[in-house]
Design a protein around this motif. Structure first.
Motif, PDB file in Angstrom:
ATOM      1  N   ALA A  91       9.350   4.930   0.064  1.00 27.76           N
ATOM      2  CA  ALA A  91       9.390   3.768   0.955  1.00 27.76           C
ATOM      3  C   ALA A  91       8.887   2.525   0.227  1.00 27.76           C
ATOM      4  O   ALA A  91       9.468   1.436   0.341  1.00 27.76           O
ATOM      5  CB  ALA A  91       8.549   4.035   2.199  1.00 27.76           C
ATOM      6  N   ALA A  92       7.806   2.697  -0.551  1.00 24.94           N
ATOM      7  CA  ALA A  92       7.255   1.572  -1.314  1.00 24.94           C
ATOM      8  C   ALA A  92       8.269   1.091  -2.354  1.00 24.94           C
ATOM      9  O   ALA A  92       8.486  -0.115  -2.522  1.00 24.94           O
ATOM     10  CB  ALA A  92       5.960   1.996  -2.004  1.00 24.94           C
ATOM     11  N   ARG A  93       8.907   2.017  -3.013  1.00 25.51           N
ATOM     12  CA  ARG A  93       9.881   1.678  -4.057  1.00 25.51           C
ATOM     13  C   ARG A  93      11.032   0.847  -3.482  1.00 25.51           C
ATOM     14  O   ARG A  93      11.464  -0.149  -4.066  1.00 25.51           O
ATOM     15  CB  ARG A  93      10.403   2.972  -4.690  1.00 25.51           C
ATOM     16  CG  ARG A  93      11.113   2.738  -5.974  1.00 25.51           C
ATOM     17  CD  ARG A  93      11.767   4.004  -6.505  1.00 25.51           C
ATOM     18  NE  ARG A  93      12.642   3.615  -7.584  1.00 25.51           N
ATOM     19  CZ  ARG A  93      12.353   3.724  -8.871  1.00 25.51           C
ATOM     20  NH1 ARG A  93      11.233   4.264  -9.249  1.00 25.51           N
ATOM     21  NH2 ARG A  93      13.204   3.299  -9.785  1.00 25.51           N
ATOM     22  N   LEU A 101       0.860  -1.171   0.000  1.00 23.07           N
ATOM     23  CA  LEU A 101       0.000   0.000   0.000  1.00 23.07           C
ATOM     24  C   LEU A 101       0.899   1.226   0.000  1.00 23.07           C
ATOM     25  O   LEU A 101       1.707   1.400   0.921  1.00 23.07           O
ATOM     26  CB  LEU A 101      -0.901  -0.021   1.242  1.00 23.07           C
ATOM     27  CG  LEU A 101      -1.696  -1.323   1.390  1.00 23.07           C
ATOM     28  CD1 LEU A 101      -2.301  -1.448   2.781  1.00 23.07           C
ATOM     29  CD2 LEU A 101      -2.775  -1.427   0.318  1.00 23.07           C
ATOM     30  N   GLY A 102       0.799   2.041  -1.058  1.00 26.71           N
ATOM     31  CA  GLY A 102       1.654   3.219  -1.178  1.00 26.71           C
ATOM     32  C   GLY A 102       2.564   3.090  -2.387  1.00 26.71           C
ATOM     33  O   GLY A 102       2.853   1.970  -2.836  1.00 26.71           O
ATOM     34  N   ALA A 103       2.991   4.226  -2.923  1.00 28.13           N
ATOM     35  CA  ALA A 103       3.839   4.206  -4.126  1.00 28.13           C
ATOM     36  C   ALA A 103       4.927   5.268  -4.062  1.00 28.13           C
ATOM     37  O   ALA A 103       5.427   5.727  -5.086  1.00 28.13           O
ATOM     38  CB  ALA A 103       2.972   4.405  -5.371  1.00 28.13           C
ATOM     39  N   GLY A 104       5.296   5.681  -2.852  1.00 28.72           N
ATOM     40  CA  GLY A 104       6.363   6.674  -2.687  1.00 28.72           C
ATOM     41  C   GLY A 104       7.723   6.015  -2.569  1.00 28.72           C
ATOM     42  O   GLY A 104       7.918   4.855  -2.968  1.00 28.72           O
TER      43      GLY A 104
HETATM   44  P1  ATR Z   1       7.854   8.078   1.399  1.00 30.97           P
HETATM   45  O1  ATR Z   1       9.189   8.477   0.840  1.00 30.97           O
HETATM   46  O2  ATR Z   1       7.849   7.927   2.892  1.00 30.97           O
HETATM   47  O3  ATR Z   1       7.278   6.901   0.713  1.00 30.97           O
HETATM   48  P2  ATR Z   1       6.130   9.818  -0.144  1.00 30.97           P
HETATM   49  O4  ATR Z   1       6.967   9.606  -1.359  1.00 30.97           O
HETATM   50  O5  ATR Z   1       5.636  11.192   0.180  1.00 30.97           O
HETATM   51  O6  ATR Z   1       6.902   9.352   1.172  1.00 30.97           O
HETATM   52  O7  ATR Z   1       4.890   8.813  -0.235  1.00 30.97           O
HETATM   53  C1  ATR Z   1       3.856   8.790   0.706  1.00 30.97           C
HETATM   54  C2  ATR Z   1       2.853   7.688   0.357  1.00 30.97           C
HETATM   55  O8  ATR Z   1       1.764   7.766   1.295  1.00 30.97           O
HETATM   56  C3  ATR Z   1       2.231   7.834  -1.026  1.00 30.97           C
HETATM   57  O9  ATR Z   1       1.917   6.545  -1.505  1.00 30.97           O
HETATM   58  C4  ATR Z   1       0.949   8.622  -0.729  1.00 30.97           C
HETATM   59  O10 ATR Z   1      -0.069   8.474  -1.671  1.00 30.97           O
HETATM   60  P3  ATR Z   1      -0.117   9.441  -2.992  1.00 30.97           P
HETATM   61  O11 ATR Z   1       0.894   8.895  -3.945  1.00 30.97           O
HETATM   62  O12 ATR Z   1      -1.497   9.314  -3.485  1.00 30.97           O
HETATM   63  O13 ATR Z   1       0.227  10.826  -2.506  1.00 30.97           O
HETATM   64  C5  ATR Z   1       0.541   7.978   0.575  1.00 30.97           C
HETATM   65  N1  ATR Z   1      -0.350   8.838   1.353  1.00 30.97           N
HETATM   66  C6  ATR Z   1      -0.009   9.946   2.053  1.00 30.97           C
HETATM   67  N2  ATR Z   1      -1.092  10.483   2.645  1.00 30.97           N
HETATM   68  C7  ATR Z   1      -2.157   9.701   2.294  1.00 30.97           C
HETATM   69  C8  ATR Z   1      -3.565   9.724   2.583  1.00 30.97           C
HETATM   70  N3  ATR Z   1      -4.104  10.671   3.349  1.00 30.97           N
HETATM   71  N4  ATR Z   1      -4.333   8.749   2.049  1.00 30.97           N
HETATM   72  C9  ATR Z   1      -3.801   7.778   1.274  1.00 30.97           C
HETATM   73  N5  ATR Z   1      -2.492   7.697   0.960  1.00 30.97           N
HETATM   74  C10 ATR Z   1      -1.677   8.648   1.471  1.00 30.97           C
END
Ligand code: ATR
Length: 286
Positions: A140-142, A135-138
């Motif tokens: 940390a996910a990468r 869950l997530g694509a930032g």
């Molecule tokens: P990091 O380097 O920690 O991964 P990031 O690149 O800012 O930080 O990524 C944050 C992740 O949390 C993203 O997947 C973001 O979703 P979006 O790509 O749609 O922005 C997710 N995220 C942050 N706030 C969110 C929220 N309120 N609801 C759902 N996803 C959220």
């Protein structure tokens, strides 16, 4: 236990902005003290504009190595002369090593940290056995995708608030990684061996991703990369559903092990209760 730092001491550190809440100095200096090393590990907070200047100044080995944290991990990789496969795949470095010839090598120990945390808290879990849902694509996910692919994950599914970002991440990694819409979650959860929260949801005590974890197989493992608080709402829901859980603090502690070895040339002593120390810093019961 020696606390003497001589003129020949090996110096390591961590850089980020801000850095004052970092637990790394406490952890590494405890390991240094336990091994009576002539060494130190110090925090650095270069300004965002001067990060490149800061790193350039370390060329030649005045400092043996530095951990890199938010928001500099991508810029750190770009500055390095050589990089590990994992750092290249993750698109980020959390460790820079400075050689005497002036070159910089980038590595990423977040990946081994993630795998080490799973091994410690969900022993016997097999990365290659079932699909993984992230869950997530930032950033940390990468990093998680890179580590899990290298460890043999058969398929990684990315679900993210912004689908286009999930798609971009999937496209960057090839056919074993797919982006999926939130509507597909029930199907994606039904055969997932591991579910990881790599979003920032739950940080500071808020609600985690709205995912029904009871739809996973009973043997599934649920991990949260958020560690403030330690027992996130997401992990509490996983536990209530009877699933094994892995916390983000263990990942943080595990990434520090290969980091320490790379900077100081010896593995840290397992006798030091770094988890207990970190829990105290977080204000969590031990
Ligand atoms: P990091 O380097 O920690 O991964 P990031 O690149 O800012 O930080 O990524 C944050 C992740 O949390 C993203 O997947 C973001 O979703 P979006 O790509 O749609 O922005 C997710 N995220 C942050 N706030 C969110 C929220 N309120 N609801 C759902 N996803 C959220």
């Amino acid at each position: 236990m020696s606390s003497t730092i001589s003129g020949a001491a090996v110096v390591g550190g961590v850089c980020g902005q801000p850095i004052k809440h970092s637990m790394s100095p406490v952890i590494h200096n405890a390991w240094i003290a336990a091994a009576s090393l002539d060494a130190a590990y110090v925090p650095f907070a270069p300004t965002a504009e001067r990060f490149e200047t800061f790193v350039d100044g370390l060329r030649g080995g005045a400092v043996r190595g530095v951990n890199v944290t938010i928001p500099f991990k991508e810029r750190a990789l770009a500055l390095a002369d050589t990089a590990s496969d994992l750092a290249k795949m993750a698109g980020a470095a959390n460790l820079l090593l400075f050689a005497a010839d002036g070159s910089i090598h980038a590595d990423n120990t977040d990946g081994p940290g993630l795998l080490g945390a799973i091994e410690a808290q969900a022993p016997g879990f097999e990365v290659a056995a079932a699909p993984i849902l992230i869950l997530g694509a930032g950033g940390a996910a990468r990093g998680a995708v890179a580590a899990l692919l290298l460890a043999g994950a058969p398929q990684i599914r990315i679900v993210n608030r912004t689908l286009a970002r999930a798609q971009e991440l999937a496209d960057a990694f090839g056919e074993r990684v797919i982006a999926a819409d939130e509507a597909a979650l029930p199907d994606l959860l039904a055969d997932a061996g591991l579910v990881i929260n790599a979003t920032s949801l739950g940080l500071g005590g808020g609600e985690g991703p709205a995912v029904d974890l009871s739809l996973t197989p009973k043997t599934a493992v649920v991990m949260d990369m958020v560690y403030r608080p330690l027992r996130t709402e997401f992990l509490r829901r996983a536990q209530a559903a009877g699933r094994r859980t892995v916390d983000g603090l263990e990942m943080l502690l595990r990434q520090a092990i290969p980091t320490f070895e790379a900077i100081y040339g010896a593995p840290p002593s397992p006798a030091v209760d770094v988890r207990g120390m970190a829990l105290k810093l977080l204000g969590e019961p031990c």
